[in-house]
Design a protein around this motif. Structure first.
Motif, PDB file in Angstrom:
ATOM      1  N   SER A 128       0.828  -1.193   0.000  1.00  0.00           N
ATOM      2  CA  SER A 128       0.000   0.000   0.000  1.00  0.00           C
ATOM      3  C   SER A 128       0.865   1.247   0.000  1.00  0.00           C
ATOM      4  O   SER A 128       2.065   1.201   0.264  1.00  0.00           O
ATOM      5  N   CYS A 136       1.364  -1.332   4.299  1.00  0.00           N
ATOM      6  CA  CYS A 136       0.647  -2.598   4.482  1.00  0.00           C
ATOM      7  C   CYS A 136       0.977  -3.495   3.296  1.00  0.00           C
ATOM      8  O   CYS A 136       0.916  -3.068   2.150  1.00  0.00           O
ATOM      9  N   HIS A 138       0.408  -7.542   1.545  1.00  0.00           N
ATOM     10  CA  HIS A 138      -0.411  -8.756   1.660  1.00  0.00           C
ATOM     11  C   HIS A 138      -0.137  -9.712   0.509  1.00  0.00           C
ATOM     12  O   HIS A 138       0.277  -9.322  -0.582  1.00  0.00           O
ATOM     13  N   THR A 141      -4.224 -14.427   1.636  1.00  0.00           N
ATOM     14  CA  THR A 141      -4.926 -14.060   2.869  1.00  0.00           C
ATOM     15  C   THR A 141      -3.989 -13.548   3.960  1.00  0.00           C
ATOM     16  O   THR A 141      -4.427 -13.237   5.062  1.00  0.00           O
ATOM     17  N   VAL A 143      -1.512 -10.808   5.738  1.00  0.00           N
ATOM     18  CA  VAL A 143      -1.415  -9.357   5.806  1.00  0.00           C
ATOM     19  C   VAL A 143      -0.395  -8.977   6.878  1.00  0.00           C
ATOM     20  O   VAL A 143      -0.304  -9.618   7.922  1.00  0.00           O
ATOM     21  N   ILE A 159      -6.833 -12.954   6.555  1.00  0.00           N
ATOM     22  CA  ILE A 159      -8.134 -12.569   6.019  1.00  0.00           C
ATOM     23  C   ILE A 159      -9.027 -13.798   5.961  1.00  0.00           C
ATOM     24  O   ILE A 159      -8.593 -14.869   5.507  1.00  0.00           O
ATOM     25  N   LYS A 173      -8.370  -7.626  -2.697  1.00  0.00           N
ATOM     26  CA  LYS A 173      -7.721  -6.318  -2.693  1.00  0.00           C
ATOM     27  C   LYS A 173      -7.696  -5.813  -1.262  1.00  0.00           C
ATOM     28  O   LYS A 173      -8.722  -5.823  -0.571  1.00  0.00           O
ATOM     29  N   CYS A 174      -6.523  -5.357  -0.803  1.00  0.00           N
ATOM     30  CA  CYS A 174      -6.380  -4.796   0.535  1.00  0.00           C
ATOM     31  C   CYS A 174      -5.934  -3.341   0.436  1.00  0.00           C
ATOM     32  O   CYS A 174      -4.995  -3.029  -0.296  1.00  0.00           O
ATOM     33  N   VAL A 187      -7.369  -1.644   7.830  1.00  0.00           N
ATOM     34  CA  VAL A 187      -7.152  -2.354   6.574  1.00  0.00           C
ATOM     35  C   VAL A 187      -8.512  -2.745   6.018  1.00  0.00           C
ATOM     36  O   VAL A 187      -9.300  -3.410   6.695  1.00  0.00           O
ATOM     37  N   CYS A 189     -10.520  -4.858   3.246  1.00  0.00           N
ATOM     38  CA  CYS A 189     -10.354  -6.028   2.371  1.00  0.00           C
ATOM     39  C   CYS A 189     -11.630  -6.221   1.562  1.00  0.00           C
ATOM     40  O   CYS A 189     -12.736  -6.260   2.116  1.00  0.00           O
ATOM     41  N   TRP A 217     -11.205  -9.367  12.021  1.00  0.00           N
ATOM     42  CA  TRP A 217     -11.822  -8.858  10.807  1.00  0.00           C
ATOM     43  C   TRP A 217     -13.330  -8.736  11.010  1.00  0.00           C
ATOM     44  O   TRP A 217     -13.981  -9.668  11.472  1.00  0.00           O
TER      45      TRP A 217
END
Length: 412
Positions: A128, A136, A138, A141, A143, A159, A173-174, A187, A189, A217
């Motif tokens: 990111s 961030c 990833h 799944t 992260v 995730i 997509k994160c 974050v 997701c 999450w």
């Protein structure tokens, strides 16, 4: 006679001294003294250090690379390396490498350079935009959040996987944001199906409060089904990214990190026609403090040439209140004479008002042993270059450039 009971400096004086030190020195000092560690890890110190760092932002380069290969790669070496590593994880060292230097004029590699290496299998290379010194990353799944300056990273809860057989045909997509009201990172997701690009309205948010136990999450609802197709840009408490609707229309999505609400804008037919607009071809940048979109096909030196020999390219500036799009033309004078035939992409503007261009990478853009350049162009038509030399034997798979990265003591 020497007084063996000499007094230590007052804590306020110690803090002022520590605030002036680079991150690499602070990382060492927290191992030396419990008192210094307490000061450096304190909330007040973190806030003051961040504010000082914001006056000297950095340009950060994230490189995916292989440090060794079992054979000499061919011209399609990007695919060769990637597939070789997938088939045989022991065939070479595949890692993510961060470089950062100050954005100040005439930066040198000895001026504030930082480096961090992370094994690819830990978190992957989907990265990111840096926010307050953190990024961030990833992979599927997995992260993690990372502080390139302190060389620390933290693995987050995985995730949640889709609860059906279509998981293997789905992508994630994160997006990384910061909630200033509550002083936490979040974050976002979003999951979509790869084959059909059909939105499945499966959105989750993870709240990251540094220093606290890992969160979990939470599923949130977006009433406008969409499939993200670009990376996100964070600005002023909002995440912006490009998406497709269920009917294939181009959408700009704004996510409020605090309220966790979505706003969806669709460019008019006139804007899309005049700008030859479509995602994911267009990317988000900051242009003169505004959110803007730039056509990745308008790279240099292949950008359109004006009658007077000036390179020109379009951008779409977005009104952050109404969602309206304004088409603007940027002109660069004397590009060919100053730069030559190397390919560069527009990355946005920085606080000095300079336009920033990053060298093309990925595929056959950067061959082993090549250097990577960032160009700065100001309104006086002056062009300066910052170059990071590649170490001999490195095989650069991709290099991504981020502007306005800052030092922070998060994760220390």
């Amino acid at each position: 006679m020497v007084n063996s009971n000499s007094q230590t400096p007052p804590e306020d004086l110690e803090k002022k001294i520590l605030l002036r030190l680079p991150l690499k020195s602070l990382v060492k000092l927290i191992q030396v003294s419990k008192k210094w560690a307490s000061i450096i890890r304190g909330e007040e110190f973190r806030r003051e250090y961040l504010l000082r760092s914001m006056t000297r932002p950095r340009v950060m380069l994230m490189v995916e690379r292989m440090t060794s290969l079992p054979h000499e790669p061919k011209m399609s070496w990007f695919h060769d390396v990637y597939e070789e590593q997938r088939r045989n994880p022991g065939s070479g060292e595949y890692e993510v490498l961060f470089h950062s230097v100050y954005q100040e004029k005439k930066p040198s590699l000895s001026s504030g350079q930082q480096q961090l290496r992370i094994p690819f299998e830990k978190v992957g290379s989907n990265i990111s935009q840096p926010i307050r010194g953190l990024t961030c990353l990833h992979l599927d799944t997995k992260v993690a959040i990372c502080n390139p300056g302190t060389k620390n990273y933290r693995i987050l809860p995985e995730i949640p996987a889709l609860e059906d057989e279509e998981w293997r045909e789905s992508s994630i997509k994160c997006f990384f944001g910061y909630d200033e009201d509550t002083n936490v990172f979040k974050v976002l997701c979003i999951k979509t199906r790869n084959l059909s690009s059909i939105p499945i309205n499966d959105c989750h948010v993870l709240t990251v409060e540094l220093g606290a136990e890992p969160s979990y999450w939470r599923r949130i609802i977006c009433n406008d089904d969409h499939s993200p197709v670009t990376e996100a840009l964070f600005k002023g408490g909002f995440l912006y990214y490009g998406a497709w609707s269920s009917t294939g229309n181009n959408l700009v999505v704004r996510f409020n990190v605090t309220s966790e609400e979505f706003t969806v804008w669709e460019p008019s037919e006139e804007v899309q026609r005049d700008a030859d607009f479509s995602f994911p071809r267009w990317k988000f940048v900051i242009y003169e403090k505004d959110i803007a979109l730039v056509d990745d096909f308008a790279f240099f030196p292949a950008a359109e040439i004006d009658r007077d020999g000036t390179n020109v390219f379009p951008i779409l500036v977005i009104d952050e209140i109404s969602g309206d799009f304004e088409r603007k033309i940027i002109k660069i004078h004397g590009w060919q004479q100053k730069v030559g035939d190397d390919v560069f992409y527009f990355k946005g503007t920085i606080g000095t008002g300079e336009l920033v261009f990053a060298q093309c990478s990925g595929m056959d853009g950067l061959m082993p042993g090549a250097s990577f350049s960032v160009l700065y162009y100001d309104t006086k038509k002056f062009l300066r270059r910052s170059t990071i030399e590649a170490v001999a034997g490195e095989h650069i798979l991709e290099a991504r450039t981020f502007l306005d990265h800052v030092d922070s003591t998060w994760l220390m």
